[in-house]
Design a protein around this motif. Structure first.
Motif, PDB file in Angstrom:
ATOM      1  N   LEU A  39      20.479  52.690  31.891  1.00 34.10           N
ATOM      2  CA  LEU A  39      19.320  52.851  32.479  1.00 34.10           C
ATOM      3  C   LEU A  39      19.154  54.464  32.624  1.00 34.10           C
ATOM      4  O   LEU A  39      17.891  54.849  32.318  1.00 34.10           O
ATOM      5  CB  LEU A  39      19.510  52.416  34.074  1.00 34.10           C
ATOM      6  N   SER A  40      20.066  55.206  33.160  1.00 36.25           N
ATOM      7  CA  SER A  40      19.550  56.744  33.461  1.00 36.25           C
ATOM      8  C   SER A  40      19.569  57.307  32.140  1.00 36.25           C
ATOM      9  O   SER A  40      18.372  58.217  31.863  1.00 36.25           O
ATOM     10  CB  SER A  40      20.888  57.345  34.186  1.00 36.25           C
ATOM     11  N   LEU A  41      20.103  56.926  30.949  1.00 37.03           N
ATOM     12  CA  LEU A  41      20.076  57.532  29.788  1.00 37.03           C
ATOM     13  C   LEU A  41      18.362  57.030  29.071  1.00 37.03           C
ATOM     14  O   LEU A  41      17.713  57.858  28.551  1.00 37.03           O
ATOM     15  CB  LEU A  41      20.865  57.014  28.810  1.00 37.03           C
ATOM     16  N   VAL A  57      15.578  56.311  40.523  1.00 28.47           N
ATOM     17  CA  VAL A  57      15.427  55.136  39.805  1.00 28.47           C
ATOM     18  C   VAL A  57      16.917  54.191  39.749  1.00 28.47           C
ATOM     19  O   VAL A  57      16.951  53.046  40.227  1.00 28.47           O
ATOM     20  CB  VAL A  57      14.827  54.955  38.593  1.00 28.47           C
ATOM     21  N   VAL A  58      17.720  54.677  39.415  1.00 28.47           N
ATOM     22  CA  VAL A  58      19.327  54.375  39.588  1.00 28.47           C
ATOM     23  C   VAL A  58      19.529  53.992  40.994  1.00 28.47           C
ATOM     24  O   VAL A  58      20.077  52.896  41.315  1.00 28.47           O
ATOM     25  CB  VAL A  58      19.978  55.053  38.654  1.00 28.47           C
ATOM     26  N   GLY A  59      19.349  54.699  41.990  1.00 25.25           N
ATOM     27  CA  GLY A  59      19.490  54.662  43.269  1.00 25.25           C
ATOM     28  C   GLY A  59      18.821  53.423  43.790  1.00 25.25           C
ATOM     29  O   GLY A  59      19.397  52.733  44.584  1.00 25.25           O
ATOM     30  N   ALA A  60      17.464  53.177  43.426  1.00 28.66           N
ATOM     31  CA  ALA A  60      16.708  51.979  43.727  1.00 28.66           C
ATOM     32  C   ALA A  60      17.499  50.672  43.253  1.00 28.66           C
ATOM     33  O   ALA A  60      17.457  49.573  43.815  1.00 28.66           O
ATOM     34  CB  ALA A  60      15.424  52.125  43.107  1.00 28.66           C
ATOM     35  N   GLY A  65      20.877  46.331  45.231  1.00 26.96           N
ATOM     36  CA  GLY A  65      22.218  45.587  45.176  1.00 26.96           C
ATOM     37  C   GLY A  65      22.863  45.203  46.413  1.00 26.96           C
ATOM     38  O   GLY A  65      23.281  43.878  46.850  1.00 26.96           O
ATOM     39  N   ALA A  66      22.660  46.200  47.171  1.00 33.63           N
ATOM     40  CA  ALA A  66      23.064  46.026  48.785  1.00 33.63           C
ATOM     41  C   ALA A  66      22.146  44.765  49.488  1.00 33.63           C
ATOM     42  O   ALA A  66      22.760  43.904  49.956  1.00 33.63           O
ATOM     43  CB  ALA A  66      22.881  47.306  49.369  1.00 33.63           C
ATOM     44  N   ALA A  67      20.913  45.011  49.150  1.00 33.69           N
ATOM     45  CA  ALA A  67      20.167  43.648  49.797  1.00 33.69           C
ATOM     46  C   ALA A  67      20.513  42.546  49.014  1.00 33.69           C
ATOM     47  O   ALA A  67      20.349  41.438  49.734  1.00 33.69           O
ATOM     48  CB  ALA A  67      18.519  43.984  49.692  1.00 33.69           C
ATOM     49  N   GLY A  68      20.737  42.376  47.850  1.00 35.16           N
ATOM     50  CA  GLY A  68      20.914  41.026  47.096  1.00 35.16           C
ATOM     51  C   GLY A  68      22.074  40.429  47.408  1.00 35.16           C
ATOM     52  O   GLY A  68      22.196  39.205  47.519  1.00 35.16           O
ATOM     53  N   ILE A 108       8.826  50.851  36.213  1.00 34.82           N
ATOM     54  CA  ILE A 108      10.281  50.597  36.089  1.00 34.82           C
ATOM     55  C   ILE A 108      11.079  50.688  37.246  1.00 34.82           C
ATOM     56  O   ILE A 108      12.082  50.160  37.479  1.00 34.82           O
ATOM     57  CB  ILE A 108      10.601  51.801  35.010  1.00 34.82           C
ATOM     58  N   ALA A 109      10.716  51.690  38.372  1.00 33.57           N
ATOM     59  CA  ALA A 109      11.513  51.872  39.534  1.00 33.57           C
ATOM     60  C   ALA A 109      11.476  50.429  40.273  1.00 33.57           C
ATOM     61  O   ALA A 109      12.427  50.158  40.915  1.00 33.57           O
ATOM     62  CB  ALA A 109      10.982  53.092  40.253  1.00 33.57           C
ATOM     63  N   VAL A 110      10.077  49.928  40.411  1.00 31.59           N
ATOM     64  CA  VAL A 110      10.224  48.768  41.232  1.00 31.59           C
ATOM     65  C   VAL A 110      10.972  47.565  40.420  1.00 31.59           C
ATOM     66  O   VAL A 110      11.703  46.572  40.942  1.00 31.59           O
ATOM     67  CB  VAL A 110       8.740  48.268  41.377  1.00 31.59           C
ATOM     68  N   LEU A 111      10.836  47.599  39.449  1.00 33.42           N
ATOM     69  CA  LEU A 111      11.679  46.608  38.426  1.00 33.42           C
ATOM     70  C   LEU A 111      13.012  46.813  38.702  1.00 33.42           C
ATOM     71  O   LEU A 111      14.017  45.785  38.799  1.00 33.42           O
ATOM     72  CB  LEU A 111      11.098  46.462  37.161  1.00 33.42           C
ATOM     73  N   ALA A 112      13.416  47.996  38.661  1.00 36.97           N
ATOM     74  CA  ALA A 112      14.968  48.280  38.724  1.00 36.97           C
ATOM     75  C   ALA A 112      15.584  47.682  40.116  1.00 36.97           C
ATOM     76  O   ALA A 112      16.616  47.375  39.931  1.00 36.97           O
ATOM     77  CB  ALA A 112      15.035  49.858  38.551  1.00 36.97           C
ATOM     78  N   ALA A 113      14.714  47.931  41.302  1.00 37.95           N
ATOM     79  CA  ALA A 113      15.252  47.516  42.606  1.00 37.95           C
ATOM     80  C   ALA A 113      15.334  46.206  42.432  1.00 37.95           C
ATOM     81  O   ALA A 113      16.334  45.605  43.142  1.00 37.95           O
ATOM     82  CB  ALA A 113      14.267  48.093  43.454  1.00 37.95           C
TER      83      ALA A 113
END
Length: 430
Positions: A39-41, A57-60, A65-68, A108-113
């Motif tokens: 993702l970052s690349l 974005v990777v942090g999101a 994941g923590a919420a999931g 992309i950030a929203v989708l990544a989260a």
């Protein structure tokens, strides 16, 4: 030939068909779950994002994941294991298709989260379903095979991801989506619902008090029960230390190797060696540890991790890194089955998935703490960072020995309570 059959029986014998379908689903999912590794690349190379934006974005994704894991645990105990697994994989597949064709960084950030949430939801349900269907005396080998499948799938994913990323990032996300949907189809087709459904009756005993030993006003058991269970949280805390140690491989060790003048290919060799050792040797672990107490196995495995990473304080060439990798990988291999089994044993049956979700919080927490504190420590302390890591691991090893007796008493009490509950039902008396 007889010896081979005995080894196969010790390693994989006596496991129900439902477990093998769950195992196959996990393997397919892990082998295809490679898009987020790049993702970052993808963000920097294909979308023109800066390193800081890519990190956000990777942090999101990690925060999701923590919420999931918490959401997955609650849903698996309410909806059921099968329903949660199918829903999470279907949603993940759809989100991956969305990522494949998204162009704006905000989208992309929203989708990544959201992918982070959906990616993490199956973990508690997978483990809870395994505990539901596998007899207690077979669970150690079941969790060993689960860990093996996870690492085998990740090894395959790493190879496929590199090829696909060079060809097309769109293909990277679409193939990931296809593998995720294939897992959903397999589970929907072959895995029955495993959540025990108990009908209340006049002869059914009242619910037992929460295992944390709380007294006073009775609360309805739920996620809060797991979050206030002292014995369980002690185990989660020790697992968090183990996860922080393990995360050194992907977060701080690459920086240390670069500081020692080693090339990226050297880091790849260390990571590849760990993967090969797990794939080749994990299936031999059950026969090695089954006769030993779980707290002693975990203390030994954590001590090996501590010694392996502590040895990096004197590492300055590839040979030392490879030797240390052998030590900490053996520790990881020994830790996997008893760690998962203790986690399963400490959970009351009605709260099995919720306990799993709290347990799995240790890993996103470690993925945040390891690089954040580790980077600061390496920058200011240099090689002494590894001595601190080793000392933390040795303290955790001692913690397992001290906490082990209380854990065993809790497990024995839960087993007795479960037997009494079954005997009190009409089916148990018939």
């Amino acid at each position: 030939m007889r010896g081979l059959r005995r080894w196969l029986d010790d390693t994989a014998g006596g496991l129900p068909a439902t477990f093998w379908y769950l195992w196959a689903g996990l393997l397919i999912n892990r082998a295809g779950a490679f898009a987020m590794l790049f993702l970052s690349l993808y963000l920097t190379a294909a979308r023109g994002a800066s390193e800081s934006v890519a990190g956000i974005v990777v942090g999101a994704y990690g925060a999701g994941g923590a919420a999931g894991v918490l959401l997955g645990g609650v849903l698996a105990d309410r909806w059921g294991r099968r329903a949660t697994l199918v829903a999470a994989h279907l949603v993940t597949g759809a989100l991956m298709v969305g990522l494949a064709f998204s162009r704006h960084l905000a989208a992309i950030a929203v989708l990544a989260a959201l992918v982070g949430v959906a990616h993490s939801m199956p973990s508690p349900a997978f483990v809870a379903a395994i505990v539901d269907v596998v007899p207690e005396h077979r669970r150690s080998r079941a969790f060993n095979l689960q860990f093996w499948a996870f690492n085998l799938g990740m090894a395959v994913a790493s190879l496929l991801a590199g090829v696909l990323a060079e060809a097309s990032y769109v293909a990277l996300f679409l193939v990931d989506a296809a593998a995720t949907l294939a897992t959903a189809a397999l589970i929907a087709w072959k895995v029955p619902e495993t959540l025990p459904r108990r009908r209340p009756s006049a002869s059914t005993p009242r619910p037992a008090p929460p295992p944390g030993g709380a007294t006073g006003r009775t609360r309805r058991p739920g996620l809060g029960t797991a979050l206030t269970d002292r014995i369980f949280l002690t185990f989660v805390g020790l697992t968090f230390v183990l996860a922080v140690l393990t995360m050194q491989t992907s977060t701080i060790m690459p920086l240390a190797m670069r500081a020692d003048g080693l090339r990226p290919s050297a880091y790849g060799a260390v990571v590849a060696l760990g993967g090969v050792l797990i794939v080749a040797g994990q299936l031999f672990v059950p026969r090695l540890i089954d006769r030993h107490r779980k707290d002693r196995v975990l203390a030994t495995s954590t001590a090996l991790l501590a010694l392996g990473f502590g040895a990096l304080a004197v590492a300055d060439d590839l040979a030392v890194y490879l030797g240390a990798c052998v030590v900490w990988t053996v520790g990881s291999m020994l830790a996997a089955p008893p760690n998962a089994q203790i986690n399963a044993d400490l959970a009351p049956p009605a709260l099995r998935a919720r306990y799993q979700s709290v347990f799995y919080l240790a890993f996103p927490a470690a993925s945040f703490v390891a690089p954040t504190l580790g980077g600061f420590s390496l920058q200011h302390l240099g090689d002494r960072h590894w001595l601190i890591v080793g000392a933390a691991g040795l303290l955790a090893a001692g913690g397992h020995l001290l906490a082990g007796p209380a854990r065993e008493r809790r497990v024995a009490a839960l087993r007795l309570r479960d037997v009494e509950r079954r005997e009190a039902t009409p089916a148990g008396r018939s």
